[in-house]
Design a protein around this motif. Structure first.
Motif: not given
Length: 217
Positions: A54-56
């Motif tokens: 995911t983004g992080d």
């Protein structure tokens, strides 16, 4: 292929354990900028493949062999890990050539402050120490370091302030296990020497080469 220059310290968010394997999810920020499915990310010096992200955060699978020979088996939620993305063609090679294939583990024997540096002593078995040379390169939990002292049962590295801040090594405790990857050159030399010796054994017997070598021809 990696350089041993740690880009970021990640945090283990979740571990799903199999009978002898594990699926590990790690929270990160800097290395997530250009991550793609199937990318290789060195995690504590172990080359692992991104299976989801995911983004992080990203997720990797650790197979049974990896769990057996590395310190991934000691991870738990909240553990900090050294992270490095694979080397890009054209990048500066600031550390040394690191494959991400761990040879085995060692244990931290002790720390000693030396002005702005910290000496770290690590014990290891003979199967590891035979490849380590004074002033040679060693990868410890994915970090490229120089062997500053070498004994019969251990070796020492000296950690500069930047490495102290950017990696997990000096935050560990005496007795903790660390992943070790030795320089490739020594392993290749050993393998070639072994083949040469085996070839000599196979050639044993009385032939023209034998007669020449022993002065009969």
């Amino acid at each position: 292929m990696f350089t041993g220059l740690i880009e970021e310290i990640g945090t283990v968010k979740k571990i799903v354990s199999g009978s002898s394997s594990a699926e590990i999810t790690i929270k990160a920020s800097k290395i997530m900028d250009d991550v793609k499915l199937g990318d290789s990310i060195a995690t504590n010096g172990i080359c692992l493949t991104v299976t989801r992200f995911t983004g992080d955060e990203f997720t990797v699978d650790a197979m049974p062999e990896t769990m057996r020979v590395t310190n991934l088996k000691n991870l738990k939620n909240g553990s900090r890990v050294n992270l490095e993305r694979a080397l890009k063609v054209g990048d500066r090679l600031g550390g040394h050539i690191v494959s991400g294939h761990v040879d085995g583990t060692g244990r931290i024997v002790g720390f000693k402050e030396d002005d702005n540096a910290i000496w770290v002593e690590i014990s290891a078995g003979r199967e590891i120490l035979k490849y380590i040379i004074h002033k040679g390169s060693i990868t410890i939990d994915g970090t490229s370091l120089t062997v500053a002292a070498l004994g019969k049962e251990s070796f020492k590295v000296s950690i500069i302030p930047l490495t102290q801040e950017e990696t997990t090594l000096t935050g560990k405790k005496v007795g903790e296990e660390v992943n070790l990857e030795c320089d490739l050159v020594g392993k290749y030399i050993e393998r070639l020497t072994l083949f040469k010796e085996e070839a000599k054994e196979e050639k044993k017997g009385i032939d023209m080469d034998f007669l020449k070598e022993n002065g009969f021809y």
